[in-house]
Design an enzyme around this catalytic site. Structure first.
Site, PDB file in Angstrom:
ATOM      1  N   ASN A   1     -26.617  36.882  66.324  1.00 23.21           N
ATOM      2  CA  ASN A   1     -26.994  38.265  66.617  1.00 23.21           C
ATOM      3  C   ASN A   1     -27.127  39.157  65.379  1.00 23.21           C
ATOM      4  O   ASN A   1     -27.647  40.268  65.481  1.00 23.21           O
ATOM      5  CB  ASN A   1     -25.974  38.887  67.585  1.00 23.21           C
ATOM      6  CG  ASN A   1     -24.574  38.924  67.016  1.00 23.21           C
ATOM      7  OD1 ASN A   1     -24.136  38.005  66.341  1.00 23.21           O
ATOM      8  ND2 ASN A   1     -23.873  40.014  67.280  1.00 23.21           N
TER       9      ASN A   1
ATOM     10  N   GLY B   1     -17.973  34.704  65.591  1.00 25.45           N
ATOM     11  CA  GLY B   1     -18.513  34.030  66.759  1.00 25.45           C
ATOM     12  C   GLY B   1     -17.586  34.169  67.945  1.00 25.45           C
ATOM     13  O   GLY B   1     -16.843  35.142  68.077  1.00 25.45           O
ATOM     14  N   SER B   2     -17.602  33.173  68.810  1.00 23.67           N
ATOM     15  CA  SER B   2     -16.891  33.256  70.079  1.00 23.67           C
ATOM     16  C   SER B   2     -15.388  33.046  69.909  1.00 23.67           C
ATOM     17  O   SER B   2     -14.920  32.407  68.954  1.00 23.67           O
ATOM     18  CB  SER B   2     -17.434  32.207  71.050  1.00 23.67           C
ATOM     19  OG  SER B   2     -17.059  30.899  70.650  1.00 23.67           O
TER      20      SER B   2
ATOM     21  N   GLU C   1     -13.692  36.947  63.160  1.00 21.70           N
ATOM     22  CA  GLU C   1     -14.248  38.132  63.844  1.00 21.70           C
ATOM     23  C   GLU C   1     -14.854  37.618  65.132  1.00 21.70           C
ATOM     24  O   GLU C   1     -15.913  36.988  65.136  1.00 21.70           O
ATOM     25  CB  GLU C   1     -15.280  38.827  62.948  1.00 21.70           C
ATOM     26  CG  GLU C   1     -15.581  40.250  63.394  1.00 21.70           C
ATOM     27  CD  GLU C   1     -16.739  40.319  64.362  1.00 21.70           C
ATOM     28  OE1 GLU C   1     -16.461  40.406  65.583  1.00 21.70           O
ATOM     29  OE2 GLU C   1     -17.893  40.273  63.929  1.00 21.70           O
ATOM     30  N   LEU C   2     -14.150  37.879  66.258  1.00 14.87           N
ATOM     31  CA  LEU C   2     -14.465  37.217  67.521  1.00 14.87           C
ATOM     32  C   LEU C   2     -15.001  38.219  68.547  1.00 14.87           C
ATOM     33  O   LEU C   2     -15.663  39.181  68.190  1.00 14.87           O
ATOM     34  CB  LEU C   2     -13.214  36.486  68.027  1.00 14.87           C
ATOM     35  CG  LEU C   2     -12.540  35.568  66.984  1.00 14.87           C
ATOM     36  CD1 LEU C   2     -11.263  34.958  67.543  1.00 14.87           C
ATOM     37  CD2 LEU C   2     -13.500  34.489  66.505  1.00 14.87           C
TER      38      LEU C   2
ATOM     39  N   CYS D   1     -20.895  42.496  69.044  1.00 17.34           N
ATOM     40  CA  CYS D   1     -19.495  42.411  69.481  1.00 17.34           C
ATOM     41  C   CYS D   1     -18.863  43.785  69.677  1.00 17.34           C
ATOM     42  O   CYS D   1     -17.836  43.890  70.347  1.00 17.34           O
ATOM     43  CB  CYS D   1     -18.680  41.575  68.516  1.00 17.34           C
ATOM     44  SG  CYS D   1     -18.936  41.981  66.795  1.00 17.34           S
TER      45      CYS D   1
ATOM     46  N   GLU E   1     -16.274  39.892  78.368  1.00 19.18           N
ATOM     47  CA  GLU E   1     -17.251  40.304  77.358  1.00 19.18           C
ATOM     48  C   GLU E   1     -18.658  40.090  77.911  1.00 19.18           C
ATOM     49  O   GLU E   1     -19.074  38.960  78.167  1.00 19.18           O
ATOM     50  CB  GLU E   1     -17.078  39.514  76.071  1.00 19.18           C
ATOM     51  CG  GLU E   1     -18.046  39.956  74.977  1.00 19.18           C
ATOM     52  CD  GLU E   1     -17.876  39.192  73.681  1.00 19.18           C
ATOM     53  OE1 GLU E   1     -18.190  39.764  72.614  1.00 19.18           O
ATOM     54  OE2 GLU E   1     -17.422  38.032  73.716  1.00 19.18           O
TER      55      GLU E   1
END
Length: 475
Positions: free
Chosen positions: A151, A226-227, A246-247, A280, A375
């Site tokens: 993204n 990511g996830s 960074e989730l 996110c 989410e």
């Protein structure tokens, strides 16, 4: 049709297996990319480690390279933006905005390269150590391993590579399989600007490449965006080596009764539907005071009606497609679930051609709905009414995630109460959760991860602190 290789040691490396790169709006294949293997990862780490050890760069050299690269990016921004729009589905508007941010990130990283420093330790205050002096220095970890999402295929790559090199490291990066071309373009520009081959290496591929990166013990630090699911694997398999994660997030904003709705409404719409909500920190949950809920809902619906939805290559388009058809199906199911549970669709709610979900606004939503408690990662905003500010703060905190939140109020006491009590990595006052400057310390708490991005903060993550002590004797 062009075929792209991996990028290792300044060379395009071809492999036996190819994957399609598709136009996310039309579904057409427009390029093919080589799929890397564990052997390719090993080779990339070999090159990165040797380059970092044998050819260190000075801070002045790094800054000069980054400034030249920023100029090249600026000159080629239309071409880069088109590639980003094709492979990710983001609009040309959003792509150009991300490119400007990447330029700023590069410049900031070059400046921070010249400011890396330690501090003096007052060791002489320790009894028996009066004749000693001590200070710390920061030293590079050596090789950084990084994995980036689809993204933000250009600026997120920049946020991994630029601070790693500024800190004195080399890097091996695995971009998202859906968006490899933006990462390749970034590294090629860096090398054209003077970065020696081997400092920045790209190995494209699937989960096997990520697993090989984690298995290579020569990598001293991992940076992953990511996830939550994959982040847990990175944390588990990295062993004693440090990581920055960074989730996910289900970002919330609070709109108080005294809020300036004329300020809040357009910011919420922009923050919820930019990149089709696939950010996110996209606005997902809006807790709005009951006294202004109806008015805010009407204002948001009015702004949403003005958004142009469609082909991301059209410079007038505001909202483009989602990354996959499967994501469209999931979101529509969540919208239907919310409506069945009592929410009402005030805007959007339909699927259009090209994996597009209309910008959707749900009102009278509740905490248990999937569009609120999970989410979304899509163009859906849900309004949840509240009565007292403590109720809203508790609702924001009632989540496994904690990346960023926003609050709109004209009461400074309420603003600081929220700043202290919201259990998130960043609180934006009279801004949405989506507001981010690349100079900021950016990261979350709880299942949103740990560690911070932003050049200054990432450089600290990507270096080790080393104590130097001198025992000096007076003559």
């Amino acid at each position: 049709m062009r075929e792209y290789g991996l990028h290792i040691g300044g060379q395009s490396v071809k492999t036996a297996k190819l994957a399609d790169v598709t136009n996310k709006f039309t579904g057409e294949v427009f390029a093919r990319i080589c799929v890397g293997t564990a052997d390719n990862v090993r080779d990339a780490v070999d090159v990165a480690r040797d380059t970092q050890r044998i050819h260190p760069l000075t801070p002045t050299q790094i800054q000069a390279i980054f400034v030249r690269a920023a100029d090249l990016i600026r000159a080629r921004r239309q071409t880069i933006a088109r590639t980003m729009a094709l492979e990710s589905g983001m609009t040309i508007k959003d792509a150009l905005g991300e490119i400007e941010r990447a330029i700023h990130t590069l410049v900031l990283s070059g400046e921070e390269a010249k400011r890396i420093s330690g501090h003096v330790v007052p060791i002489q205050s320790t009894p028996g150590m009066e004749n000693r002096m001590a200070f710390t220095i920061r030293v590079p970890v050596g090789v950084v391993g990084a994995i980036t999402p689809f993204n933000a295929p250009f600026n997120n790559v920049c946020h991994k590579i630029a601070p790693a090199i500024a800190a004195g490291n080399a890097i091996v990066l695995k971009p998202a399989p859906a968006t490899p071309l933006s990462a390749l373009a970034f590294v090629e520009i860096l090398e054209e600007a003077g970065l020696p081959a081997g400092f920045a290496n790209i190995v494209t591929g699937d989960a096997d490449v990520g697993a090989a990166l984690l298995a290579d013990q020569r990598i001293g630090f991992y940076s992953f965006t990511g996830s939550e699911k994959v982040g847990a694997i990175v944390k588990r398999d990295s062993g004693f080596r440090r990581v920055a994660l960074e989730l996910g997030n289900n970002s919330a904003c609070i709109v108080c009764a005294d809020a300036d709705l004329e300020l809040a409404a357009p910011l919420i719409v922009r923050g919820g539907y930019r990149k089709a909500g696939q950010v996110c920190v996209s606005v997902q949950r809006v807790y709005v005071h009951r006294s202004v809920a109806a008015r805010l809902g009407d204002m948001l619906a009015s702004h949403i009606a003005k958004l142009k939805v469609g082909d991301p290559l059209d410079p007038e388009t505001d909202v483009g497609p989602l990354i996959t058809a499967e994501k469209c199906v999931e979101l529509l199911a969540w919208i239907d679930e919310a409506v069945s549970a009592g929410a009402r669709i005030a805007a959007g709610g339909r699927r259009l051609d090209g994996n597009i979900i209309e910008p959707t606004l749900l009102v009278d939503a509740s905490q248990s709905m999937s569009v609120v408690c999970k989410e979304v990662f899509g163009p859906v905003i849900s309004l949840v009414p509240f009565g007292e500010i403590d109720e809203a703060i508790d609702a924001v905190n009632d989540s496994p995630y904690g990346l960023q939140s926003g609050i709109f109020t004209t009461n400074i006491d309420v603003a600081f109460k929220a700043a202290r009590r919201l259990n998130v990595g960043g609180v934006n006052i009279n801004e949405t959760s989506n507001t981010r400057g690349d100079i900021m310390p950016y990261g979350g708490v709880k299942h949103s991860g740990f560690g911070r991005e932003g050049p200054y903060y990432a450089i600290r993550e990507m270096t080790d602190e080393r104590l130097v002590m001198i025992n000096h004797q007076e003559q």
